[in-house]
Write a protein that holds these residues in place. Structure first.
Motif, PDB file in Angstrom:
ATOM      1  N   ILE A 164      51.852 -39.291  16.001  1.00  0.00           N
ATOM      2  CA  ILE A 164      51.055 -38.103  16.325  1.00  0.00           C
ATOM      3  C   ILE A 164      49.941 -38.400  17.321  1.00  0.00           C
ATOM      4  CG2 ILE A 164      51.582 -36.902  14.172  1.00  0.00           C
ATOM      5  CD1 ILE A 164      49.015 -37.964  13.010  1.00  0.00           C
ATOM      6  N   TYR A 165      49.431 -39.619  17.328  1.00  0.00           N
ATOM      7  CA  TYR A 165      48.343 -39.965  18.240  1.00  0.00           C
ATOM      8  C   TYR A 165      48.853 -40.380  19.621  1.00  0.00           C
ATOM      9  CZ  TYR A 165      45.695 -39.986  13.904  1.00  0.00           C
ATOM     10  OH  TYR A 165      45.122 -39.625  12.707  1.00  0.00           O
ATOM     11  N   ASP A 166      50.167 -40.568  19.739  1.00  0.00           N
ATOM     12  CA  ASP A 166      50.763 -40.928  21.031  1.00  0.00           C
ATOM     13  C   ASP A 166      51.628 -39.804  21.587  1.00  0.00           C
ATOM     14  OD1 ASP A 166      50.083 -43.987  21.174  1.00  0.00           O
ATOM     15  OD2 ASP A 166      50.868 -43.652  19.160  1.00  0.00           O
ATOM     16  N   ALA A 167      51.656 -38.664  20.891  1.00  0.00           N
ATOM     17  CA  ALA A 167      52.500 -37.559  21.328  1.00  0.00           C
ATOM     18  C   ALA A 167      52.045 -37.006  22.674  1.00  0.00           C
ATOM     19  CB  ALA A 167      52.495 -36.453  20.274  1.00  0.00           C
ATOM     20  N   ALA A 168      50.746 -37.080  22.941  1.00  0.00           N
ATOM     21  CA  ALA A 168      50.233 -36.571  24.219  1.00  0.00           C
ATOM     22  C   ALA A 168      50.770 -37.364  25.403  1.00  0.00           C
ATOM     23  CB  ALA A 168      48.702 -36.605  24.219  1.00  0.00           C
ATOM     24  N   ASN A 169      51.158 -38.614  25.159  1.00  0.00           N
ATOM     25  CA  ASN A 169      51.734 -39.453  26.215  1.00  0.00           C
ATOM     26  C   ASN A 169      53.256 -39.398  26.231  1.00  0.00           C
ATOM     27  OD1 ASN A 169      49.192 -40.389  27.118  1.00  0.00           O
ATOM     28  ND2 ASN A 169      49.168 -41.931  25.486  1.00  0.00           N
ATOM     29  N   GLY A 170      53.814 -38.472  25.474  1.00  0.00           N
ATOM     30  CA  GLY A 170      55.258 -38.262  25.491  1.00  0.00           C
ATOM     31  C   GLY A 170      56.048 -39.053  24.473  1.00  0.00           C
ATOM     32  N   TRP A 171      55.377 -39.829  23.618  1.00  0.00           N
ATOM     33  CA  TRP A 171      56.091 -40.639  22.631  1.00  0.00           C
ATOM     34  C   TRP A 171      56.526 -39.782  21.448  1.00  0.00           C
ATOM     35  CZ3 TRP A 171      57.923 -45.315  23.547  1.00  0.00           C
ATOM     36  CH2 TRP A 171      57.328 -46.095  24.545  1.00  0.00           C
ATOM     37  N   THR A 172      57.755 -40.012  20.991  1.00  0.00           N
ATOM     38  CA  THR A 172      58.265 -39.274  19.838  1.00  0.00           C
ATOM     39  C   THR A 172      59.254 -40.132  19.053  1.00  0.00           C
ATOM     40  OG1 THR A 172      59.423 -37.269  19.098  1.00  0.00           O
ATOM     41  CG2 THR A 172      60.129 -38.231  21.176  1.00  0.00           C
ATOM     42  N   THR A 173      59.330 -39.871  17.765  1.00  0.00           N
ATOM     43  CA  THR A 173      60.301 -40.524  16.884  1.00  0.00           C
ATOM     44  C   THR A 173      61.228 -39.511  16.229  1.00  0.00           C
ATOM     45  OG1 THR A 173      58.839 -40.392  14.962  1.00  0.00           O
ATOM     46  CG2 THR A 173      58.651 -42.363  16.343  1.00  0.00           C
ATOM     47  N   GLU A 174      61.147 -38.270  16.661  1.00  0.00           N
ATOM     48  CA  GLU A 174      61.865 -37.182  15.989  1.00  0.00           C
ATOM     49  C   GLU A 174      63.354 -37.468  15.893  1.00  0.00           C
ATOM     50  OE1 GLU A 174      62.273 -32.305  16.132  1.00  0.00           O
ATOM     51  OE2 GLU A 174      61.039 -33.381  17.603  1.00  0.00           O
ATOM     52  N   GLY A 175      63.876 -37.400  14.664  1.00  0.00           N
ATOM     53  CA  GLY A 175      65.292 -37.608  14.417  1.00  0.00           C
ATOM     54  C   GLY A 175      65.708 -39.062  14.312  1.00  0.00           C
ATOM     55  N   MET A 176      64.752 -39.986  14.424  1.00  0.00           N
ATOM     56  CA  MET A 176      65.101 -41.414  14.384  1.00  0.00           C
ATOM     57  C   MET A 176      64.433 -42.134  13.217  1.00  0.00           C
ATOM     58  SD  MET A 176      65.010 -42.362  18.478  1.00  0.00           S
ATOM     59  CE  MET A 176      63.467 -41.482  18.789  1.00  0.00           C
ATOM     60  N   GLU A 177      63.867 -41.392  12.292  1.00  0.00           N
ATOM     61  CA  GLU A 177      63.199 -41.989  11.137  1.00  0.00           C
ATOM     62  C   GLU A 177      64.210 -42.312  10.045  1.00  0.00           C
ATOM     63  OE1 GLU A 177      60.477 -39.063  13.207  1.00  0.00           O
ATOM     64  OE2 GLU A 177      62.502 -38.976  12.359  1.00  0.00           O
ATOM     65  N   VAL A 178      63.994 -43.436   9.377  1.00  0.00           N
ATOM     66  CA  VAL A 178      64.848 -43.828   8.251  1.00  0.00           C
ATOM     67  C   VAL A 178      63.968 -44.426   7.153  1.00  0.00           C
ATOM     68  CG1 VAL A 178      66.894 -44.274   9.658  1.00  0.00           C
ATOM     69  CG2 VAL A 178      65.261 -46.131   9.228  1.00  0.00           C
ATOM     70  N   PHE A 179      64.494 -44.455   5.936  1.00  0.00           N
ATOM     71  CA  PHE A 179      63.792 -45.129   4.846  1.00  0.00           C
ATOM     72  C   PHE A 179      63.768 -46.627   5.110  1.00  0.00           C
ATOM     73  CE2 PHE A 179      65.396 -41.324   2.524  1.00  0.00           C
ATOM     74  CZ  PHE A 179      64.164 -40.827   2.104  1.00  0.00           C
TER      75      PHE A 179
END
Length: 226
Positions: A164-179
């Motif tokens: 969330i703190y790097d979203a402004a720079n275009g970073w995302t993990t959406e759909g790639m999270e795992v336990f």
């Protein structure tokens, strides 16, 4: 309690010790969630596209986390504290920690009373074999609730973008999270306690012996005359 039964009970001591190690590791490690990260930028005609050579990885536990982001000039590692208010549902986060801590406590109590029941035969039911069922059963319940709390947390708050703190720079993990493996350690601890319960049952089970009813003596009988 004979030697065989005491030996079976003592096996559950090692089971509880294993469960203690699993839950303690889960509580302290930083791998309750893992995710790969990519950087999105606007391409021609303002169409979002993945920035080449930009890779990243993030993982965190219940208290601490780590992220490594590479924008093409080498990977930069950042350690961070988990701020539950911003990252996830605070109530579910607290519940996960509380249930995991209670599961750890019940495993410790189960190990203690397994040793006591191996050395002596307690008079009180709660300190004897019924108590061993209770402590392992409660440990199973609390660990299961912990797993459920985190699974709900994961599916409702952690599958969008944890950077969330790097979203402004275009970073995302959406759909790639795992336990992460820290989560699965608790799952294994559940099976360990269930195995303990099965061992206690097998080791201490005594089939009920049906009392044979004696035939009542007859008052009368044949009188032999000589």
């Amino acid at each position: 309690m004979n030697i065989l039964k005491r030996g079976m009970v003592f096996i559950t001591f090692f089971g509880c010790c294993f469960a203690i190690a699993l839950t303690a590791a889960a509580l302290s490690t930083k791998f309750w969630l893992e995710a790969e990260a990519i950087q999105i930028r606007l391409g021609p005609n303002n169409v979002p596209e993945v920035r080449p050579n930009s890779t990243g990885h993030v993982n965190f536990g219940l208290f601490k986390g780590k992220k490594s982001l590479n924008v093409g000039f080498g990977t930069r590692l950042h350690l961070f504290d988990v701020e539950a208010d911003d990252l996830m549902n605070y109530g579910l986060w607290v519940s996960t920690i509380v249930f995991l801590s209670l599961g750890l406590l019940m495993a410790v109590v189960g190990a203690l009373f397994a040793v006591i029941n191996t050395a002596t035969t307690p008079v009180e039911a709660i300190t004897g074999v019924p108590g061993l069922y209770l402590w392992n059963g409660l440990a199973t319940l609390f660990d299961l609730l912990c797993v459920i709390m985190w699974a709900v947390q994961f599916h409702t708050h952690l599958t969008k973008n944890v950077l969330i703190y790097d979203a402004a720079n275009g970073w995302t993990t959406e759909g790639m999270e795992v336990f992460g493996y820290s989560f699965w350690l608790v799952v294994v601890a559940i099976f360990v306690h269930v195995a303990n319960i099965a061992i206690i049952f097998i080791g201490t089970y005594e089939p009920k012996v049906k009392e044979q009813l004696e035939a009542p003596e007859t008052k009368g009988g044949n009188i032999m005359l000589y």
